[in-house]
Write a protein that holds these residues in place. Sequence first.
Motif, short mmCIF file in Angstrom:
data_model
loop_
_atom_site.label_atom_id
_atom_site.label_comp_id
_atom_site.label_asym_id
_atom_site.label_seq_id
_atom_site.Cartn_x
_atom_site.Cartn_y
_atom_site.Cartn_z
N SER A 104 0.83 -1.20 0.00
CA SER A 104 0.00 0.00 0.00
C SER A 104 0.87 1.26 0.00
O SER A 104 0.62 2.20 -0.77
CB SER A 104 -0.92 0.00 1.23
OG SER A 104 -1.60 1.24 1.33
N THR A 148 0.93 4.34 -2.66
CA THR A 148 0.45 5.70 -2.35
C THR A 148 1.57 6.69 -2.12
O THR A 148 1.42 7.89 -2.37
CB THR A 148 -0.43 5.68 -1.09
OG1 THR A 148 0.37 5.35 0.05
CG2 THR A 148 -1.57 4.68 -1.23
N SER A 169 -2.02 5.63 3.44
CA SER A 169 -1.97 4.17 3.53
C SER A 169 -2.51 3.68 4.87
O SER A 169 -3.17 2.64 4.94
CB SER A 169 -0.54 3.67 3.32
OG SER A 169 -0.18 3.71 1.96
N GLU A 175 -6.15 3.70 4.55
CA GLU A 175 -6.55 2.60 3.67
C GLU A 175 -6.50 1.26 4.39
O GLU A 175 -7.33 0.39 4.16
CB GLU A 175 -5.61 2.58 2.46
CG GLU A 175 -5.91 1.53 1.41
CD GLU A 175 -4.93 1.63 0.25
OE1 GLU A 175 -3.95 0.85 0.24
OE2 GLU A 175 -5.14 2.47 -0.63
N ARG A 176 -5.54 1.12 5.31
CA ARG A 176 -5.36 -0.14 6.03
C ARG A 176 -6.12 -0.16 7.36
O ARG A 176 -6.03 -1.11 8.13
CB ARG A 176 -3.86 -0.37 6.30
CG ARG A 176 -3.03 -0.51 5.03
CD ARG A 176 -3.26 -1.83 4.34
NE ARG A 176 -2.75 -2.91 5.17
CZ ARG A 176 -3.25 -4.14 5.19
NH1 ARG A 176 -4.30 -4.43 4.45
NH2 ARG A 176 -2.72 -5.06 5.97
#
Length: 297
Positions: A11, A15, A21, A24-25
Amino acid sequence: MELKWLEDFVSLARTGNFSRSAEERHVTQSAFSRRIQALEIWLGVALIDRSTYPTSLTPAGREFRETAEEAVRMLHGSRAALQASAQPNKQTVAVAALHTLALSFFPGWFRQIEARTGPLSSRLLPDDFHTCIQAVVEGGYDFLLTFNHPSVPILLDPVQFPHRVVGADSLVAVRSPTPTDAPLPLLSYAQNSFLGRVATFAQAQAGGPPEAVAHTNENAMAEALKFMALEGHGLAWLPRSLVGHELTEGRLIALGEAMPLEVRLYRNAGHRRAAVSAVWEAAEAVAAIMQDRNRSD
């Protein structure tokens, strides 16, 4: 070495931004950074050049990126194949649920769902907030059953992970009725747990219980804090659904105002099996009945 470290690195390589990130995670930026550092320690080389902005990969990081991406693809592909062969029954739905909801909400709610869909097989993962979100985001589970409160935003893409409000609860401060003149300790949740963050918000509100003066016990599970409160160890913020009987029987007493909670059902929109769609539609119907009853009350 953990798979999530590789997924984090992939990720970040894409990014070039730690905060993006981390979002996102579905982890904090500090936790995300620690996991990247753990991967670098395991490999014995620096993968990220932290002296530049935006973030860039070191030569070792660029070399490792392809390996990491391929490993993630292969592991996820193998998992999908194994799950498909082990679970040929398309009438099975998989639900990740917070511990408390798995005990107090899911059994009765799922009975109402089956009344509309017919018999279904279910696979239930009772766990903490982070693990449940991860289980749904990574595709191993169809649904996430969780509490919701504005003080703890749930950062899921509403297109990929739509939700329905399927129930209501509240967080209430409770203690044993045993008389005491001493200020009560606060029985706390694990740091950064969902209910822990809501409880911290609730405790800070005007009119919060004055007895809670110190953290003496930390536990991720509301059920464990309930038994600590019953034994007179202190004050705990607990879902009312978990302590309703004890409050009615007088074995616990409530202090101050309760903090309203929604019960939400999130769906992985990429899962389109007939059973998943049937549960999703039944959940909407059951929720509508619940809302009509609440309005009439």
